[in-house]
Design a protein around this motif. Structure first.
Motif, mmCIF file in Angstrom:
data_model
loop_
_atom_site.group_PDB
_atom_site.id
_atom_site.type_symbol
_atom_site.label_atom_id
_atom_site.label_comp_id
_atom_site.label_asym_id
_atom_site.label_seq_id
_atom_site.Cartn_x
_atom_site.Cartn_y
_atom_site.Cartn_z
ATOM 1 N N LYS A 153 0.817 -1.216 0.000
ATOM 2 C CA LYS A 153 0.000 0.000 0.000
ATOM 3 C C LYS A 153 0.850 1.264 0.000
ATOM 4 O O LYS A 153 0.626 2.185 -0.794
ATOM 5 N N ILE A 154 1.877 1.279 0.851
ATOM 6 C CA ILE A 154 2.696 2.495 0.940
ATOM 7 C C ILE A 154 3.426 2.742 -0.364
ATOM 8 O O ILE A 154 3.550 3.876 -0.823
ATOM 9 N N GLN A 155 3.876 1.650 -1.017
ATOM 10 C CA GLN A 155 4.564 1.823 -2.296
ATOM 11 C C GLN A 155 3.648 2.428 -3.342
ATOM 12 O O GLN A 155 4.041 3.311 -4.094
ATOM 13 N N LEU A 156 2.399 1.958 -3.394
ATOM 14 C CA LEU A 156 1.458 2.488 -4.382
ATOM 15 C C LEU A 156 1.227 3.972 -4.150
ATOM 16 O O LEU A 156 1.264 4.775 -5.074
ATOM 17 N N ARG A 157 1.021 4.336 -2.884
ATOM 18 C CA ARG A 157 0.737 5.740 -2.581
ATOM 19 C C ARG A 157 1.920 6.622 -2.952
ATOM 20 O O ARG A 157 1.764 7.638 -3.621
ATOM 21 N N GLU A 158 3.121 6.209 -2.537
ATOM 22 C CA GLU A 158 4.285 7.065 -2.774
ATOM 23 C C GLU A 158 4.672 7.083 -4.244
ATOM 24 O O GLU A 158 5.207 8.075 -4.731
ATOM 25 N N SER A 159 4.390 5.982 -4.967
ATOM 26 C CA SER A 159 4.708 5.973 -6.404
ATOM 27 C C SER A 159 3.894 7.023 -7.135
ATOM 28 O O SER A 159 4.396 7.662 -8.059
ATOM 29 N N ILE A 160 2.637 7.194 -6.733
ATOM 30 C CA ILE A 160 1.813 8.196 -7.413
ATOM 31 C C ILE A 160 2.429 9.573 -7.238
ATOM 32 O O ILE A 160 2.585 10.334 -8.189
ATOM 33 N N LYS A 161 2.845 9.890 -6.014
ATOM 34 C CA LYS A 161 3.458 11.205 -5.775
ATOM 35 C C LYS A 161 4.737 11.365 -6.594
ATOM 36 O O LYS A 161 4.943 12.382 -7.261
#
Lengths: 493, 140
Positions: A153-161
């Motif tokens: 989950k954290i990877q998905l969120r930070e990848s978008i940013k």
């Protein structure tokens, strides 16, 4: 002919292309990547030696003469960075073998890893501003994949940013190159430099210089543009983080250095003062972050920002001492940041947490890990026999010579706070009461420790062997201080 | 539930070949007229997508049993091979060569190694676009 320059790009590229055919054969993937990586180191060593004996090397790709085709240029600065990149990527690679996990290895981890090296090596060795953009994209696309691979989950969120920020900065890069092209009418860096000095850098070119600073500052995380970094770098697994921390921001720093020493040095009163102010603010923000957090990854991430500030301060001063110091510090920082991330990664693997308040007493059972970390921490802060010292000394010396006393003082004070931030990890994480951690036995500490030990030994050698290395570094600094060397080598007039 | 798409399926059987022919023409025209590997590859991929619309993914992969990721890899190797081949002739990387060759039926034609590079581009474009479409299509 001089095809040696292309090999640091070609070897990882070939390895990546071959690895696409064997996605499920993990042992083959590891061996091919490792062999490719070792071959790249050997080639890079040859390249450094060749540039040292024969001067700046250039290769006109597909035999088109210099301003018309793409030229690859290898001066000492880029050759040294390619060598460092190869070594750092090799250590991150062998660290990945035991830590990245089957899931990721099965899904094209190693091909993408190699593509990242293609991008970084290409960005360091190109002599064409648009080609630099293309290699930036090669590097960034691979970094997107490495950041999101695994899909937590954290990877998905930070990848978008991370993706959003980089897409915007890439668009700005294209726009800036378009402005520059409409004024000087060429894309070859040496030719741009010659044309800029012919027209004496009117105000519009200073505007473009600031635009380049914004573009590369976004990639390299300087003061107002660093906001994406602490979050994004917190997401990926440790070997990827070490690779990002050691290489990606440094490509931004390299590009700022290149453009500000090769193109836009005629109006230093404006552009370089701006760079200097931003560099000093970057250092201040970095140390504030580094001492504020109790998360081991965050502390090291903020230390990247400090180092970016220190290097750019050296560049902005514009004298040969400061250039030498900056190059010395840049290479030192790539090595030591990778080592620190890998060491912190081992501590996280043992304790299962990155919160410093929940770790203690690691040195009792892992003395090797503890003392390696201790040496790496001292090297980062710049304690004399180790590698961080000479770079900072030269930068401070250059700062005083260039009469930027405030900046030099900030660099000195920042060392103290950097030392405090990494010693905080040492004192709280390694000293104290012995604890039993739940997943302690699963961590392959001995294997993982190989890479950081290699890096720390290199860093010590780099610091102790200053006398032997200095001729190479000063050769690199000469090119930065005198752009005509670069122009003559490429345009062969 | 599949509805009965007899008109679509029959029409596509005819149109498919015209599109593929056109994409091949565009690919080979690239050196002298607008076209080349990128647009040719996209158009071939477009033809395959039409096939995917008319039939389902399983049928299409039965008709054309390609692994598109491998195809991307082969395309990359073509591009690397033509550019790195220059190294063995001791000229700068990516230097191309060309010559006139007499072929039995076609007569004298000029062949250029840039075509092989373009074939690499073509394969990568087909491979990548089909991989994207297939992975999104198969996702549940």
């Amino acid at each position: 002919m001089n095809n040696l320059i292309i090999l640091p790009i070609l070897i990882p590229f070939l390895a990546a292309a071959i690895l696409i055919f064997l996605p499920k054969k993990i042992m083959a993937q590891r061996w091919i990547s490792a062999l490719g990586s070792v071959a790249t180191i050997v080639v890079a060593l040859f390249l450094v030696q060749k540039v040292h004996t024969n001067g700046i090397q250039s290769l006109n790709i597909s035999s088109w003469e210099a301003p018309f085709g793409i030229t690859l240029v290898s001066d000492m600065f880029s050759a040294l960075l390619i060598l460092t990149t190869s070594i750092v990527s090799f250590t991150c690679l062998i660290y990945s073998f035991k830590s990245i996990g089957k899931e990721r290895e099965n899904h094209y981890y190693y091909p993408v890893f190699n593509f990242l090296i293609v991008g970084v090596n290409g960005a360091f060795s190109t002599g064409d501003i648009f080609n630099l953009f293309v290699f930036f994209e090669v590097m960034l696309m691979s970094s997107y994949v490495l950041l999101v691979l695994g899909g937590t989950k954290i990877q998905l969120r930070e990848s978008i940013k991370y993706l959003l920020v980089n897409v915007i900065s890439s668009a700005l890069f294209v726009i800036t190159v378009a402005y520059l092209y409409s004024i000087v009418g060429t894309l070859n860096m040496a030719h741009i430099s010659a044309r800029v000095s012919e027209i004496g850098q009117p105000a519009i070119l200073s505007v473009i210089a600031v635009l380049f600073l914004i573009v590369f500052g976004l990639k390299g995380a300087i003061f107002p543009l660093y906001f994406w970094m602490p979050g994004s770098y917190n997401a990926p697994p440790i070997p990827v983080l070490a690779l990002f921390g050691a290489l990606l921001t440094k490509v931004g720093v390299y590009s700022i250095t290149r453009t500000y020493t090769l193109f836009f040095y005629h109006d230093a009163g404006f552009t370089h003062v701006l760079l200097q102010v931003l560099a000093i603010l970057t250092i201040i923000i970095g140390v504030i972050g580094a001492i504020a957090y109790w998360d081991v990854k965050k502390i090291i991430i903020y230390n990247i920002i400090v180092a970016v500030g220190v290097i750019l301060f050296g560049i902005s001063v514009m004298n040969i001492d400061a250039f030498t110091g900056s190059i010395y510090y840049l290479i030192h920082d790539m090595i030591i940041k990778a080592a620190l991330f890998l060491l912190v990664g081992i501590a996280i693997a043992i304790t299962g947490t990155s919160n410093l308040r929940n770790m203690s007493g690691l040195i009792k059972r892992y003395p090797g890990l503890g003392w390696t970390y201790f040496i790496a921490a001292l090297a980062l802060a710049g304690i004399p026999p180790l590698s961080g010292f000479i770079g900072k000394v030269l930068i401070v010396q250059g700062g005083f010579a260039g009469e930027s006393y405030l900046g030099a003082a900030v660099v000195l004070i920042s060392s103290l706070l950097v030392l405090f931030s990494v010693m905080k990890i040492f004192i709280n994480g390694f000293w104290g009461d012995d604890q039993n951690y739940a997943n302690e036995d699963k961590a392959p500490v001995k294997w993982l420790l190989i890479s950081p030990v290699i890096l720390v030994i290199l860093s010590a050698v780099y610091g102790i062997g200053t006398e032997a290395i200095l001729p190479y570094i000063s050769q690199a600094a000469e090119t930065l201080a005198d752009p005509s060397l670069y122009i003559d080598a490429v345009l062969k007039e | 539930m599949r509805s009965n798409n007899i008109i679509l399926e029959t029409a596509i059987k005819v149109i498919l070949f015209i599109i593929v022919l056109f994409s091949v023409y565009i690919f080979f025209a690239g050196h002298y007229y607008p076209g080349g590997g990128f647009i040719g590859g996209l158009m071939t991929a477009g033809a395959l997508v039409l096939l995917l619309i008319a039939y389902d993914i399983k049928t299409v992969s039965m008709i054309l049993p390609f692994n598109y990721r491998i195809m991307t890899g082969i395309g990359l190797l073509f591009a690397i091979g033509t550019s790195a081949g220059a190294i063995f002739f001791n000229v700068p990387f990516l230097t191309h060569a060309f010559g006139h060759i007499d072929l039995p039926i076609l007569g004298e034609i000029s062949l250029h190694t840039a075509t092989i590079f373009d074939l690499g581009v073509y394969l990568v474009v087909v491979g990548v676009s089909m991989t994207i479409i297939q992975t999104i299509g198969e996702d549940e």
